[in-house]
Design a protein around this motif. Sequence first.
Motif, short mmCIF file in Angstrom:
data_model
loop_
_atom_site.label_atom_id
_atom_site.label_comp_id
_atom_site.label_asym_id
_atom_site.label_seq_id
_atom_site.Cartn_x
_atom_site.Cartn_y
_atom_site.Cartn_z
N ALA A 128 0.93 -1.06 0.02
CA ALA A 128 0.11 0.05 0.02
C ALA A 128 0.96 1.53 -0.11
CB ALA A 128 -0.87 0.02 1.21
N ALA A 129 1.94 1.35 0.87
CA ALA A 129 2.91 2.30 0.93
C ALA A 129 3.63 2.79 -0.39
CB ALA A 129 4.01 2.25 1.84
N ALA A 130 3.93 1.46 -1.00
CA ALA A 130 4.92 1.78 -2.28
C ALA A 130 3.94 2.17 -3.53
CB ALA A 130 5.47 0.39 -2.71
N PHE A 131 2.60 1.55 -3.40
CA PHE A 131 1.48 2.19 -4.52
C PHE A 131 1.48 3.68 -4.24
CE2 PHE A 131 0.72 -2.59 -5.18
CZ PHE A 131 1.01 -2.42 -6.72
N ALA A 132 1.09 4.08 -3.10
CA ALA A 132 1.00 5.30 -2.89
C ALA A 132 1.94 6.35 -3.28
CB ALA A 132 0.39 5.66 -1.50
N GLU A 133 3.15 5.81 -2.83
CA GLU A 133 4.58 6.68 -3.25
C GLU A 133 4.49 6.94 -4.74
OE1 GLU A 133 9.26 6.73 -2.56
OE2 GLU A 133 7.92 5.40 -1.29
N ALA A 134 4.29 5.64 -5.47
CA ALA A 134 4.36 5.66 -6.86
C ALA A 134 3.37 6.52 -7.46
CB ALA A 134 4.37 4.10 -7.41
N ALA A 135 2.39 6.48 -7.06
CA ALA A 135 1.27 7.55 -7.60
C ALA A 135 1.78 8.84 -7.74
CB ALA A 135 -0.21 7.44 -6.78
N GLU A 136 2.38 9.43 -6.71
CA GLU A 136 2.97 10.69 -6.58
C GLU A 136 4.28 10.89 -7.39
OE1 GLU A 136 0.77 12.97 -5.41
OE2 GLU A 136 -0.72 11.41 -4.94
N ASP A 137 4.86 10.00 -7.84
CA ASP A 137 6.37 10.08 -8.32
C ASP A 137 5.98 10.25 -9.96
OD1 ASP A 137 8.86 9.75 -9.40
OD2 ASP A 137 9.25 8.40 -7.95
N PRO A 138 6.45 11.37 -10.53
CA PRO A 138 6.16 11.71 -11.91
C PRO A 138 7.28 10.74 -12.72
CG PRO A 138 7.46 13.48 -11.21
CD PRO A 138 6.83 12.65 -9.60
N GLY A 139 8.43 10.25 -12.03
CA GLY A 139 9.51 9.31 -12.78
C GLY A 139 8.83 8.02 -12.85
N VAL A 140 7.65 7.40 -12.46
CA VAL A 140 7.05 6.13 -12.61
C VAL A 140 6.12 6.45 -13.64
CG1 VAL A 140 5.96 4.54 -11.50
CG2 VAL A 140 7.60 5.52 -9.88
N ARG A 141 6.27 5.56 -14.49
CA ARG A 141 5.20 5.64 -15.68
C ARG A 141 4.46 4.19 -15.66
NH1 ARG A 141 6.44 8.78 -19.93
NH2 ARG A 141 7.40 10.86 -19.30
N VAL A 142 4.98 3.10 -15.30
CA VAL A 142 4.54 1.87 -15.42
C VAL A 142 5.05 1.04 -14.22
CG1 VAL A 142 4.05 -0.49 -16.51
CG2 VAL A 142 4.50 1.50 -17.89
N ILE A 143 4.29 0.16 -13.44
CA ILE A 143 4.40 -0.48 -12.21
C ILE A 143 4.50 -2.02 -12.52
CG2 ILE A 143 4.18 -1.14 -9.74
CD1 ILE A 143 2.77 1.62 -9.73
N LEU A 144 5.64 -2.76 -12.38
CA LEU A 144 5.68 -4.25 -12.38
C LEU A 144 5.75 -4.83 -10.84
CD1 LEU A 144 8.86 -4.70 -14.87
CD2 LEU A 144 6.12 -4.86 -15.32
N LEU A 145 4.97 -6.00 -10.83
CA LEU A 145 4.68 -6.41 -9.44
C LEU A 145 4.87 -8.08 -9.68
CD1 LEU A 145 3.86 -6.17 -6.62
CD2 LEU A 145 1.50 -6.94 -7.38
N ALA A 146 6.20 -8.32 -8.94
CA ALA A 146 6.73 -9.90 -8.97
C ALA A 146 6.90 -10.25 -7.44
CB ALA A 146 7.92 -9.85 -9.86
N GLY A 147 7.21 -11.53 -7.55
CA GLY A 147 7.35 -12.30 -6.28
C GLY A 147 8.71 -13.07 -6.45
N GLU A 148 9.20 -12.97 -5.17
CA GLU A 148 10.56 -13.89 -5.31
C GLU A 148 10.38 -15.04 -4.80
OE1 GLU A 148 14.23 -13.97 -2.09
OE2 GLU A 148 13.71 -11.87 -2.81
N GLY A 149 11.21 -16.25 -5.50
CA GLY A 149 11.11 -17.59 -5.10
C GLY A 149 9.85 -18.27 -5.81
N ARG A 150 9.53 -19.51 -5.23
CA ARG A 150 8.50 -20.15 -6.18
C ARG A 150 7.13 -20.01 -6.08
NH1 ARG A 150 6.14 -24.46 -2.71
NH2 ARG A 150 6.69 -24.24 -0.72
N ALA A 151 6.80 -18.88 -5.59
CA ALA A 151 5.51 -18.17 -5.58
C ALA A 151 5.37 -16.70 -5.93
CB ALA A 151 4.96 -18.55 -4.08
#
Length: 274
Positions: free
Chosen positions: A47-70
Amino acid sequence: MSESVSAARVEPKPPLASLLHNGVLRLVMQRPERMNSLSEEMMAALAAAFAEAAEDPGVRVILLAGEGRAFCAGHDLKEMTAARAHPDRGRGYYEDMMRRCAALMLQIVHHPKPVIAVVTGVATAAGCQLVASCDLAIATDTATFCTPGVNIGLFCSTPMVALSRTVARKQAMEMLLTGESIDAATAKDFGLINRIVPADYLEQVVQKYAETIASKSPLTLKIGKESFYRQLEMPLAEAYAYASRVMVDNMLARDAEEGINAFLQKRKPEWTGR
């Protein structure tokens, strides 16, 4: 004189790693030992990362991934089970967690930047909900998806909301009623994911895919994403009336003027986000 040596204190990794490059923000859930489950800590970090990204003009696209086997195994069942010891048998805790989870999914849908799920491994229950809530999804050919709550006496009711708005009704019911896993090819047939990529080429394809989107006008992407989800909930005539108003406002934007002029002049547009 004897010398005592104390072991160096190792700080735990944060639940979420982030890296911004060429307008593409990569968020990686990094609790592989817990299959990147949506614990209290993980949901707060997202939630905090998405909120910060919404206000950052340098962010155009967001990739969401997971580390490991899941990618993500849904809610943290150990946390959920521990709450049963509360005097109310966990009702207050469960209500709070469901509110927070719903808010996170809505935050992704309402986010001004496109969000792409990058799925390696399994995406189950609320993890599958997370995939369905993202605007786009790219998966490896070994990724699997399921809503297995029915297998443990807990119907995946909140994942159902995102799933039923992403895949066809009978496919959604098949996943929800059987609790069985589907492979990446079936998930693509169902409409849950956009592309399947061999693991060896995943990073290359995902980065190119994201950078292609990031090269567009940020204002146009914001307008398009918001209007897409809003018109889905409208009757047909109302949707056309709404989309027509959006189109007129978009046409009057500086980026649309620049984009059309650049096309006619056979040059690359210079976006200002206005």
